[in-house]
Design a protein around this motif. Structure first.
Motif, PDB file in Angstrom:
ATOM      1  N   GLY A  55       0.846  -1.188   0.000  1.00  0.00           N
ATOM      2  CA  GLY A  55       0.000   0.000   0.000  1.00  0.00           C
ATOM      3  C   GLY A  55       0.876   1.230   0.000  1.00  0.00           C
ATOM      4  O   GLY A  55       2.077   1.158   0.308  1.00  0.00           O
ATOM      5  N   THR A  56       0.285   2.364  -0.370  1.00  0.00           N
ATOM      6  CA  THR A  56       1.108   3.542  -0.541  1.00  0.00           C
ATOM      7  C   THR A  56       1.063   4.427   0.705  1.00  0.00           C
ATOM      8  O   THR A  56       0.004   4.726   1.234  1.00  0.00           O
ATOM      9  N   SER A  57       2.251   4.766   1.206  1.00  0.00           N
ATOM     10  CA  SER A  57       2.350   5.697   2.327  1.00  0.00           C
ATOM     11  C   SER A  57       3.756   6.254   2.341  1.00  0.00           C
ATOM     12  O   SER A  57       4.648   5.732   1.666  1.00  0.00           O
ATOM     13  N   LYS A  58       3.959   7.325   3.094  1.00  0.00           N
ATOM     14  CA  LYS A  58       5.299   7.909   3.169  1.00  0.00           C
ATOM     15  C   LYS A  58       6.295   6.893   3.720  1.00  0.00           C
ATOM     16  O   LYS A  58       7.433   6.826   3.280  1.00  0.00           O
ATOM     17  N   ILE A  59       5.838   6.107   4.725  1.00  0.00           N
ATOM     18  CA  ILE A  59       6.731   5.125   5.333  1.00  0.00           C
ATOM     19  C   ILE A  59       7.206   4.117   4.285  1.00  0.00           C
ATOM     20  O   ILE A  59       8.401   3.804   4.214  1.00  0.00           O
ATOM     21  N   THR A  60       6.275   3.637   3.443  1.00  0.00           N
ATOM     22  CA  THR A  60       6.666   2.690   2.398  1.00  0.00           C
ATOM     23  C   THR A  60       7.744   3.300   1.513  1.00  0.00           C
ATOM     24  O   THR A  60       8.739   2.650   1.190  1.00  0.00           O
ATOM     25  N   VAL A  61       7.538   4.563   1.117  1.00  0.00           N
ATOM     26  CA  VAL A  61       8.511   5.209   0.236  1.00  0.00           C
ATOM     27  C   VAL A  61       9.878   5.308   0.920  1.00  0.00           C
ATOM     28  O   VAL A  61      10.905   5.006   0.317  1.00  0.00           O
ATOM     29  N   MET A  80       4.341   9.721  -9.814  1.00  0.00           N
ATOM     30  CA  MET A  80       3.623   8.522 -10.252  1.00  0.00           C
ATOM     31  C   MET A  80       2.410   8.239  -9.357  1.00  0.00           C
ATOM     32  O   MET A  80       1.678   7.289  -9.593  1.00  0.00           O
ATOM     33  N   GLY A  81       2.230   9.029  -8.323  1.00  0.00           N
ATOM     34  CA  GLY A  81       1.070   8.847  -7.451  1.00  0.00           C
ATOM     35  C   GLY A  81       1.328   7.935  -6.275  1.00  0.00           C
ATOM     36  O   GLY A  81       0.399   7.460  -5.643  1.00  0.00           O
ATOM     37  N   PHE A  82       2.608   7.669  -5.978  1.00  0.00           N
ATOM     38  CA  PHE A  82       2.934   6.806  -4.842  1.00  0.00           C
ATOM     39  C   PHE A  82       3.491   7.642  -3.704  1.00  0.00           C
ATOM     40  O   PHE A  82       4.216   8.599  -3.917  1.00  0.00           O
ATOM     41  N   GLY A  83       3.209   7.229  -2.507  1.00  0.00           N
ATOM     42  CA  GLY A  83       3.842   7.861  -1.364  1.00  0.00           C
ATOM     43  C   GLY A  83       3.067   9.069  -0.883  1.00  0.00           C
ATOM     44  O   GLY A  83       2.045   8.939  -0.226  1.00  0.00           O
ATOM     45  N   ILE A  84       3.565  10.250  -1.250  1.00  0.00           N
ATOM     46  CA  ILE A  84       2.946  11.472  -0.763  1.00  0.00           C
ATOM     47  C   ILE A  84       1.571  11.615  -1.419  1.00  0.00           C
ATOM     48  O   ILE A  84       1.424  11.487  -2.630  1.00  0.00           O
ATOM     49  N   GLN A  85       0.557  11.858  -0.595  1.00  0.00           N
ATOM     50  CA  GLN A  85      -0.814  11.845  -1.093  1.00  0.00           C
ATOM     51  C   GLN A  85      -1.449  13.239  -1.021  1.00  0.00           C
ATOM     52  O   GLN A  85      -1.026  14.081  -0.237  1.00  0.00           O
ATOM     53  N   PRO A  86      -2.471  13.494  -1.866  1.00  0.00           N
ATOM     54  CA  PRO A  86      -3.202  14.752  -1.770  1.00  0.00           C
ATOM     55  C   PRO A  86      -3.805  14.889  -0.377  1.00  0.00           C
ATOM     56  O   PRO A  86      -4.061  13.870   0.260  1.00  0.00           O
ATOM     57  N   PRO A  87      -4.060  16.079   0.108  1.00  0.00           N
ATOM     58  CA  PRO A  87      -3.929  17.370  -0.590  1.00  0.00           C
ATOM     59  C   PRO A  87      -2.570  18.027  -0.389  1.00  0.00           C
ATOM     60  O   PRO A  87      -2.462  19.235  -0.564  1.00  0.00           O
ATOM     61  N   SER A  88      -1.547  17.257  -0.036  1.00  0.00           N
ATOM     62  CA  SER A  88      -0.223  17.841   0.151  1.00  0.00           C
ATOM     63  C   SER A  88       0.189  18.662  -1.067  1.00  0.00           C
ATOM     64  O   SER A  88      -0.055  18.244  -2.199  1.00  0.00           O
TER      65      SER A  88
END
Lengths: 296, 294
Positions: free
Chosen positions: B155-161, B237-245
């Motif tokens: 799943g996508t999250s800052k931690i994963t990145v 690419m839409g991974f990691g940092i998510q809107p509305p950042s």
């Protein structure tokens, strides 16, 4: 390894496709029809066996065989990569050679610094800036790599110039830097001094003695960039909406279409291996020490 | 040599000789224009990340639906995006996420890579052979592909990145540390430590580690540049940092679809911001590299 990554980690495939609100029975039924409820080892064996026979599996999303998608996409990506390579190899080498021949003069500084700066920028950043300049402001080139159906060879190239430029820029820095340092080393060597001292014209010295030795490491670098190129293609193809292997993998990953994802990644793995092998072969053909050593 | 022996010589060489190795490095850093330019750019974005929200003219998340896609003007310096948010404010505050994620990933890569490199460099032999082959195989896969797979799986999250980039860069740092350790372990002080019956852990981390810090430091700054490259690409690419950042890569990915309509200001400034940060970090890297190799 790819297979394990795709199969073990994601958890429940049927659940991923049908979404969190689907009925559990529907999820089970889908899992069964996809064959993902069988033991892992059985799945793996079947997958490898089928892949070797040209059957890459059936896409979860399109409900159609994966192979035609992958082959189409690979063809498209190769076109794009080929255009980038055809542009960058001669120009990159030329840039490096010119820089080395003008060592520490302004021209060298411009080529080295410029090459380094464009190399470190992410492809989508240079891509966006190039789209703005050539696609939006000057309107010279189309901003999406989608040519009309049945377009001829040159039209296709016309549509692919802009997407290939960001790849060109990243690779240019690497190739020019390698060619430059190879040239500097060769220019500094004893055989070059000998050639100059025995009175050969400068042009002959450069062409026959320096270039030949200087370009060997460059060729190796070009081949090692295949791995980078594949990563770059994912970004570029997404940016330019181009149906290549990179965007195929990207779409498959987002849609959790595992057969497509696995087939795509295995395909680029094979491409990578072939490219590395080809580079080794080319290197041995060009390097007399290895070529003659093998014949003895 | 001192001043009384040869009064004609200035006293400067004396002070130079007394400077510690680290002082030497610092001295050449503050005189390197490359390093200072890079540091200036980097500090500018760090200040924006920390304090940006206090001095930007608008709230970067505040939508103004009657004023969408306005071109740059005196009111909105960089125009507004499709939700009417002020692009200038978003670009300034947008440095925050990338400047959190990329350094954390780099730190993770450095810690993991250093530990691994110390172990394989110190023990050599079969440990080195096996681990090195595995690392090479890992390094052959592009980061984007590893990230794609990991993000599908986790799943996508800052931690994963952070974890993905940290672990993909660790082998490269491990390789650098390994070759430095291979040279160090033959030196007398390591033999002395062994004679004192110091344990392997003590020898690695207390004796050898301080002596291989310079190459680690250089490699870390190099990796920071690549980490920013990777984080920007992944958020595009839409991974990691998510809107509305208001993250730059994310802003570009949500706005470049309208580029054909001529709304250049929604993407150009974010692209230039990424470019300036990446080039700034690379200038710092160049300076640090030069200072340690003089």
């Amino acid at each position: 390894m790819v297979f394990l990554g795709g199969q073990v980690l994601p958890g429940n495939v049927g659940r991923a496709i049908l979404g969190p609100f689907a009925d559990q029975r529907a999820v089970d039924a889908l899992n069964h029809s996809l064959g993902v409820d069988r033991p892992l080892l059985v799945q793996y064996g079947t997958w490898i066996w089928n892949f070797l026979h040209g059957d890459m599996g059936t896409s979860y999303i399109f409900r159609a065989p994966v192979a035609p998608f992958v082959i189409d996409a690979l063809g498209n990506s190769l076109k794009l990569a080929l255009i980038a390579f055809v542009l960058v190899v001669p120009i990159g080498i030329l840039g490096g050679v010119i820089a080395a021949l003008n060592l520490n003069r302004p021209l060298d500084r411009i080529i080295s610094l410029g090459g380094l700066s464009v190399t470190v920028l992410p492809e989508f950043v240079t891509g966006i800036i190039l789209i703005l300049i050539f696609g939006v402001w000057l309107r010279w080139l189309p901003i999406a790599a989608a040519w009309p159906k049945g377009a001829g060879f040159f039209t296709q190239i016309y549509y692919l110039i802009l997407p290939s430029l960001p790849l060109f820029l990243v690779l240019f820095g690497y190739i020019a830097r390698m060619a430059r340092s190879g040239m500097i080393e060769a220019l500094d060597s004893d055989y070059t001094r000998t050639a100059v001292l025995k009175g050969l014209p400068w042009r002959t010295v450069i062409w026959r003695h320096v270039l030949r030795n200087a370009l060997l490491p460059t060729i190796t670098v070009i081949a090692t960039q295949t791995g980078y190129l594949i990563g770059g293609l994912v970004v570029i193809e997404t940016l330019f909406r181009y149906q290549g292997i990179g965007s195929l993998i990207f779409t498959a990953a987002r849609g959790k279409d595992f057969p497509m994802l696995e087939a795509g990644i295995l395909t680029i793995g094979i491409v990578y291996a072939v490219a590395t092998l080809a580079a080794d072969f080319l290197y041995s053909v060009l390097n007399p020490r290895i070529r003659l050593g093998a014949e003895q | 040599m001192n001043a009384t022996d040869s009064p004609s010589l200035p006293a400067v060489p004396d002070t130079v000789a007394r400077r510690s190795p680290w002082g030497e490095v610092l001295h050449s850093l503050v005189r390197s224009p490359t390093f200072l330019t890079g540091l200036g750019i980097l500090l500018f974005w760090v200040v924006c990340a920390l304090l940006g929200e206090h001095f930007v003219p608008y709230d970067p998340l505040d939508a103004d639906i009657i004023n969408t896609l306005a071109p740059p003007s005196a009111e909105h310096w960089f125009g507004t995006d499709q939700l009417g948010r002020d692009v200038f404010s978003r670009v300034i505050v947008g440095s925050r996420d990338i400047l959190t994620v990329a350094p954390l990933a780099t730190i993770l890569a450095t810690i993991a890579g250093t530990a691994l490199g110390l172990v394989i460099g110190y023990f050599r032999g079969i440990v080195d052979d096996i681990v090195s082959r595995v690392l090479e195989a890992f390094m052959a896969i592009p980061v984007v592909i590893i990230a794609l797979l990991a993000i599908v799986a986790l799943g996508t999250s800052k931690i994963t990145v952070i974890v993905v980039i940290g672990l993909s860069f660790a082998p490269i740092i491990a390789r650098t540390v390994r070759s430095a350790v291979l040279a160090e372990r033959e030196l007398d002080y390591v033999a002395a430590a062994k004679l004192r019956h110091e344990g392997a852990l003590h020898t690695m981390f207390v004796e050898i580690l301080p002596n291989v810090i310079p190459p680690i430091l250089v490699e870390t700054t190099v990796r920071l540049g690549y980490a920013i490259f990777a984080v920007a690409t992944l958020s595009f690419m839409g991974f990691g940092i998510q809107p509305p950042s208001p993250d730059w890569g994310l802003s570009i990915s949500s706005n470049y679809g309208m580029i054909g309509g001529g709304f250049w200001w929604t993407v150009l400034f974010d692209a230039l911001a990424i470019a300036s940060l990446v080039i700034g970090v690379n200038l710092v890297t160049d300076g640090v590299h030069g200072a340690f190799n003089d």
